[in-house]
Design a protein around this motif. Sequence first.
Motif, short mmCIF file in Angstrom:
data_model
loop_
_atom_site.label_atom_id
_atom_site.label_comp_id
_atom_site.label_asym_id
_atom_site.label_seq_id
_atom_site.Cartn_x
_atom_site.Cartn_y
_atom_site.Cartn_z
N VAL A 53 27.83 59.79 41.71
CA VAL A 53 28.89 60.71 42.14
C VAL A 53 29.68 60.07 43.28
O VAL A 53 29.14 59.81 44.36
CB VAL A 53 28.32 62.07 42.57
CG1 VAL A 53 29.42 62.96 43.14
CG2 VAL A 53 27.63 62.75 41.39
N THR A 54 30.94 59.81 43.02
CA THR A 54 31.80 59.18 44.03
C THR A 54 33.06 59.99 44.31
O THR A 54 33.82 59.66 45.22
CB THR A 54 32.22 57.78 43.58
OG1 THR A 54 32.88 57.89 42.30
CG2 THR A 54 31.01 56.86 43.44
N ASP A 55 33.30 61.03 43.51
CA ASP A 55 34.46 61.90 43.71
C ASP A 55 34.22 63.19 42.93
O ASP A 55 33.14 63.38 42.33
CB ASP A 55 35.75 61.22 43.25
CG ASP A 55 35.69 60.69 41.82
OD1 ASP A 55 34.82 61.16 41.04
OD2 ASP A 55 36.49 59.80 41.47
N SER A 56 35.20 64.08 42.91
CA SER A 56 35.00 65.36 42.23
C SER A 56 34.88 65.19 40.71
O SER A 56 34.16 65.94 40.05
CB SER A 56 36.12 66.33 42.58
OG SER A 56 37.38 65.82 42.19
N LEU A 81 39.20 73.99 51.59
CA LEU A 81 39.33 72.57 51.27
C LEU A 81 38.34 72.15 50.19
O LEU A 81 38.67 71.35 49.31
CB LEU A 81 39.13 71.73 52.53
CG LEU A 81 40.23 71.83 53.59
CD1 LEU A 81 39.73 71.27 54.91
CD2 LEU A 81 41.49 71.11 53.14
N LEU A 82 37.13 72.67 50.26
CA LEU A 82 36.13 72.34 49.24
C LEU A 82 36.60 72.82 47.87
O LEU A 82 36.53 72.07 46.87
CB LEU A 82 34.78 72.97 49.60
CG LEU A 82 33.65 72.73 48.59
CD1 LEU A 82 33.35 71.25 48.42
CD2 LEU A 82 32.38 73.49 49.02
N LEU A 83 37.12 74.05 47.81
CA LEU A 83 37.63 74.57 46.54
C LEU A 83 38.81 73.74 46.04
O LEU A 83 38.93 73.46 44.85
CB LEU A 83 38.06 76.03 46.71
CG LEU A 83 36.95 77.04 46.99
CD1 LEU A 83 37.54 78.43 47.21
CD2 LEU A 83 35.93 77.09 45.86
N LEU A 130 37.44 70.59 44.53
CA LEU A 130 36.71 70.81 43.28
C LEU A 130 37.63 71.17 42.12
O LEU A 130 37.41 70.76 40.97
CB LEU A 130 35.68 71.94 43.46
CG LEU A 130 34.52 71.70 44.41
CD1 LEU A 130 33.74 73.00 44.61
CD2 LEU A 130 33.59 70.60 43.89
N ARG A 131 38.68 71.93 42.42
CA ARG A 131 39.51 72.55 41.38
C ARG A 131 40.13 71.56 40.39
O ARG A 131 40.08 71.80 39.17
CB ARG A 131 40.58 73.41 42.05
CG ARG A 131 41.20 74.47 41.13
CD ARG A 131 42.14 75.36 41.91
NE ARG A 131 41.42 76.21 42.85
CZ ARG A 131 41.62 76.21 44.17
NH1 ARG A 131 42.51 75.39 44.72
NH2 ARG A 131 40.93 77.03 44.95
N PRO A 132 40.73 70.45 40.81
CA PRO A 132 41.35 69.52 39.84
C PRO A 132 40.37 68.94 38.83
O PRO A 132 40.76 68.51 37.75
CB PRO A 132 41.94 68.42 40.74
CG PRO A 132 42.13 69.07 42.06
CD PRO A 132 41.00 70.02 42.20
#
Length: 349
Positions: free
Chosen positions: A109-112, A142-144, A147-149
Motif C-alpha cells: 500500500v503506497t497510496d489510496s 482530508l481523509l475522506l 479515499l474518495r477518488p
Amino acid sequence: MNQNSNRFEQPLRLGFVPLVDCAPIAIAQETKLFEKHGLNVELMREPGWATIRDKMAYGQLEAAHAPVGLSFALNWGLGVLRHPCLTGYLLNSNGDAITISTQLHEAGVTDSKSLAIAIRSGARGRPFTFGVPHLFSTHHFLLLQWLRPAGIIAGRDVQIIILPPSLMSACLASGDIDGYCVGEPYNSIAVSEETGVILAESANISPMHPEKALIVSQSFEDHEHSRHIAMVRAIAEAAQLCETPEGRELAARVLSLPKYLGMNSTLIRSSLIADDPNTDTNVSSKSFHVFSHPEANRPSTDKANWILTQMRNANLLDGVDTKSGPPLKHIFREDLFEEAIGTCSETAA
C-alpha cells in the motif's frame, strides 16, 4: 511598562491540545506577548478535542485552539450542548498528514489506489480501520477526500474511529488501527519508531486548507470584546514570529517543554523546518505548517463555506437545520479579524 500591562486582572482561560500547531499560542505566552497586550492568560492543556468541546460548551474556557469545524458543531449543538461561539482568527493552514502502518506499507500500500486493491482482495480478517481526532476536524475531511477518488467509502470499505491525537501512534503500533490522519508530531513519531509511513500531506491534498481556529464563546466576545481583540493581536504577532527561521527554532524549543508537548525538540523541529537540508525531516512540503499568511488567518465566508461543504460530504449535516443557528458571517467574524489585524498593521507602520 507597556500602557496595556495588567489592564485585565481576571485570568483568561485558553485551552489547547499539545500539537505543533499550537505554536503561536505557546510563543505568545512564553515571549510575554499576552502580557504586552495587557492580558493575564492561563493556558489549559487538554488531552483532545472532545475535552475542548465540552469545556467550551460548559463555560470552563473562554477561548480555545480548536478544529475549524468545531465552532459550527457548537453553534448547532451537534453532539454537544448548543453553545454559541465564533472565531475572529484562524491559527494556521496545512499541518496534517495521513500515515499507515509499516506492515500495510510493506504489503504494497503506497497510496489510496493500492489501499483500495488491498481492501477488495478480501485477505484481511477484519475491517480496515483509520483514526481521526474529531468528526468535525479537517483530518476527517482530508481523509475522506484522499479515499474518495479510489472509490473507498467510509462505513462500507473502511471504518473511521475517533482517537485523541496522543493515542494515534500507539494504536498504530499495537495494530488496533491501520492508519490515521492527524497533525504533527504524531506522524513523525510513527516514522521515527518505524511503525508507520507517511503517504500524503495535507498541503498536497488540499493546499492552504483552514486547520485550527481560535474560538471564543459569543458571551466572551459580547462582554470582553477588548480582551478578545488583545488576544488575537498577541497571537497574530506570535504567528508572524513563527514564520521566521528564528521563530521556528524557538517554537521547537518551547514546544518541547513538559507543559506543552514534552517531547524531543529535534522531533518537533523536523516538521517545522522541513526545507532545511541539515534537518532530518519526515515531511516533504516546504509549506507543511503555515502560521501567518493572509490566506491562512482570515476567517472568510469562503473558508466557512468550504468547511460546510466538507461537513455535508461527510454526511454530518443529515437532518440538521443549519438555518437554526447564526449565519456563517456571525461564526467566522472577518470584521473582528480586520479590527485586530488592521490596527496591528497601522501600529507597525
